[in-house]
Write an enzyme that holds these catalytic residues in place. Sequence first.
Site, PDB file in Angstrom:
ATOM      1  N   PRO A  87      60.149  -7.872  67.933  1.00 55.93           N
ATOM      2  CA  PRO A  87      59.680  -8.232  69.205  1.00 55.93           C
ATOM      3  C   PRO A  87      60.320  -9.412  69.841  1.00 55.93           C
ATOM      4  O   PRO A  87      60.420  -9.661  71.065  1.00 55.93           O
ATOM      5  CB  PRO A  87      58.298  -8.836  68.806  1.00 55.93           C
ATOM      6  CG  PRO A  87      57.883  -8.374  67.317  1.00 55.93           C
ATOM      7  CD  PRO A  87      59.207  -7.998  66.974  1.00 55.93           C
ATOM      8  N   GLU A 114      55.485 -10.445  58.986  1.00 53.62           N
ATOM      9  CA  GLU A 114      55.964 -11.725  59.994  1.00 53.62           C
ATOM     10  C   GLU A 114      57.437 -11.567  60.141  1.00 53.62           C
ATOM     11  O   GLU A 114      57.776 -12.244  61.210  1.00 53.62           O
ATOM     12  CB  GLU A 114      55.146 -12.972  59.810  1.00 53.62           C
ATOM     13  CG  GLU A 114      53.723 -13.043  59.613  1.00 53.62           C
ATOM     14  CD  GLU A 114      52.807 -12.470  60.645  1.00 53.62           C
ATOM     15  OE1 GLU A 114      52.006 -11.388  60.356  1.00 53.62           O
ATOM     16  OE2 GLU A 114      52.819 -13.065  61.782  1.00 53.62           O
ATOM     17  N   ARG A 156      71.428  11.190  70.858  1.00 52.39           N
ATOM     18  CA  ARG A 156      71.315  12.268  71.823  1.00 52.39           C
ATOM     19  C   ARG A 156      72.415  11.957  72.830  1.00 52.39           C
ATOM     20  O   ARG A 156      73.093  12.886  73.644  1.00 52.39           O
ATOM     21  CB  ARG A 156      70.024  12.262  72.921  1.00 52.39           C
ATOM     22  CG  ARG A 156      69.873  10.989  73.789  1.00 52.39           C
ATOM     23  CD  ARG A 156      68.651  10.936  74.554  1.00 52.39           C
ATOM     24  NE  ARG A 156      68.733  11.826  75.595  1.00 52.39           N
ATOM     25  CZ  ARG A 156      69.153  11.691  76.707  1.00 52.39           C
ATOM     26  NH1 ARG A 156      69.841  10.379  76.890  1.00 52.39           N
ATOM     27  NH2 ARG A 156      69.035  12.397  77.763  1.00 52.39           N
ATOM     28  N   ASP A 171      71.328  10.725  83.362  1.00 54.80           N
ATOM     29  CA  ASP A 171      70.030   9.896  82.879  1.00 54.80           C
ATOM     30  C   ASP A 171      69.825   8.780  83.866  1.00 54.80           C
ATOM     31  O   ASP A 171      70.864   8.204  84.430  1.00 54.80           O
ATOM     32  CB  ASP A 171      70.395   9.125  81.482  1.00 54.80           C
ATOM     33  CG  ASP A 171      70.059  10.146  80.431  1.00 54.80           C
ATOM     34  OD1 ASP A 171      69.574  11.093  80.444  1.00 54.80           O
ATOM     35  OD2 ASP A 171      70.591   9.568  79.206  1.00 54.80           O
TER      36      ASP A 171
HETATM   37  C1  LIG Z   1      62.156  -8.319  62.008  1.00 54.83           C
HETATM   38  O1  LIG Z   1      60.950  -9.163  62.329  1.00 54.83           O
HETATM   39  C2  LIG Z   1      59.882  -8.502  62.891  1.00 54.83           C
HETATM   40  C3  LIG Z   1      59.707  -6.880  63.140  1.00 54.83           C
HETATM   41  C4  LIG Z   1      58.880  -6.378  63.527  1.00 54.83           C
HETATM   42  C5  LIG Z   1      58.715  -4.812  63.941  1.00 54.83           C
HETATM   43  O2  LIG Z   1      59.402  -4.580  65.205  1.00 54.83           O
HETATM   44  C6  LIG Z   1      58.467  -4.971  66.300  1.00 54.83           C
HETATM   45  O3  LIG Z   1      57.356  -5.010  66.278  1.00 54.83           O
HETATM   46  C7  LIG Z   1      59.057  -4.698  67.558  1.00 54.83           C
HETATM   47  C8  LIG Z   1      60.477  -4.270  68.075  1.00 54.83           C
HETATM   48  N1  LIG Z   1      60.687  -3.977  69.152  1.00 54.83           N
HETATM   49  N2  LIG Z   1      59.551  -4.512  69.855  1.00 54.83           N
HETATM   50  C9  LIG Z   1      58.456  -4.561  68.807  1.00 54.83           C
HETATM   51  C10 LIG Z   1      57.564  -7.053  63.767  1.00 54.83           C
HETATM   52  C11 LIG Z   1      57.473  -8.494  63.629  1.00 54.83           C
HETATM   53  C12 LIG Z   1      56.149  -9.269  63.654  1.00 54.83           C
HETATM   54  C13 LIG Z   1      56.455 -10.483  64.471  1.00 54.83           C
HETATM   55  C14 LIG Z   1      55.217 -11.108  64.439  1.00 54.83           C
HETATM   56  C15 LIG Z   1      53.931 -10.675  64.043  1.00 54.83           C
HETATM   57  N3  LIG Z   1      54.033  -9.468  63.261  1.00 54.83           N
HETATM   58  C16 LIG Z   1      55.239  -8.731  63.126  1.00 54.83           C
HETATM   59  C17 LIG Z   1      59.019  -9.330  62.966  1.00 54.83           C
END
Ligand SMILES: COc1cc(COC(=O)c2cn[nH]c2)cc(-c2cccnc2)c1
Length: 245
Positions: A87, A114, A156, A171
């Site tokens: 994220p 996390e 794709r 696209d």
């Molecule tokens: C590598 O670190 C990560 C990866 C992910 C999974 O990816 C996404 O969520 C994502 C990818 N693009 N949009 C969302 C989740 C966290 C995370 C952070 C805070 C609390 N909980 C989880 C941390």
Amino acid sequence: MRLDIVTIFPEYFAPLDVSLLGKARRRGDVDVHVHDLRGWAHDRHRTVDDTPYGGGPGMVMKPEPWGEALDAVVPPPSSARLVVPTPSGRPFTQELAVEYAAEPWLVFACGRYEGIDARVIEDARERMPVDEVSIGDYVLAGGEVAVLVIVEAVSRLLPGVLGNADSVTDDSFAPGRMEALLEGPVYTKPATWRGRDVPDVLMSGNHGAIARWRRDQALRRTAARRPELIGRNPLDEADRRALAE
Ligand SMILES: COc1cc(COC(=O)c2cn[nH]c2)cc(-c2cccnc2)c1
């Protein structure tokens, strides 16, 4: 193109055999290898996470399994491009998808909990390009679904994967075009369905009028749903008229 994916849920990637990617794989355009991170967790419980230093909720993925996994998947001195969905990453866009489609070797690290101990990314950056990318402003339980999204958006674009090559250059976000307009409405047979007709212009055979109508629809839809994208496009007088109506 070679793709390596490191995850604690390798079964997430079974769908890669059925999607667009299935064809690309069978044609040999894409070579996909999925690795279970626990293969590099050597304790009896194959532990891949631990509590966060500094306290706070949840768990963090330990650095040791990741370090060994990335060394095994990308043995030094070789280099691949490492993509870590998170994220907190920079936005994954069509432009980045086009960039990735030109890469010979992508490695995806699927984070869970996390996140991954920050030193893993620092250590990897010393020997390969590392992109932390976000597919959207929401939090998933893990990076696996994000990798499926990225891999589909990239595969794709590979030559021959899509039946009709034009549909890729057309696209709405294709960087090759001078614009980023949303796709307008599309129609196919029957000409009338539940009393609803296809717009006459699309039946007219007048390709100039059809192109104009499609652009007007795309402009209006973009102005309504993604007004921030309008400014990225050079608008002529006809465009401004379409938006004013
Ligand atoms: C590598 O670190 C990560 C990866 C992910 C999974 O990816 C996404 O969520 C994502 C990818 N693009 N949009 C969302 C989740 C966290 C995370 C952070 C805070 C609390 N909980 C989880 C941390």
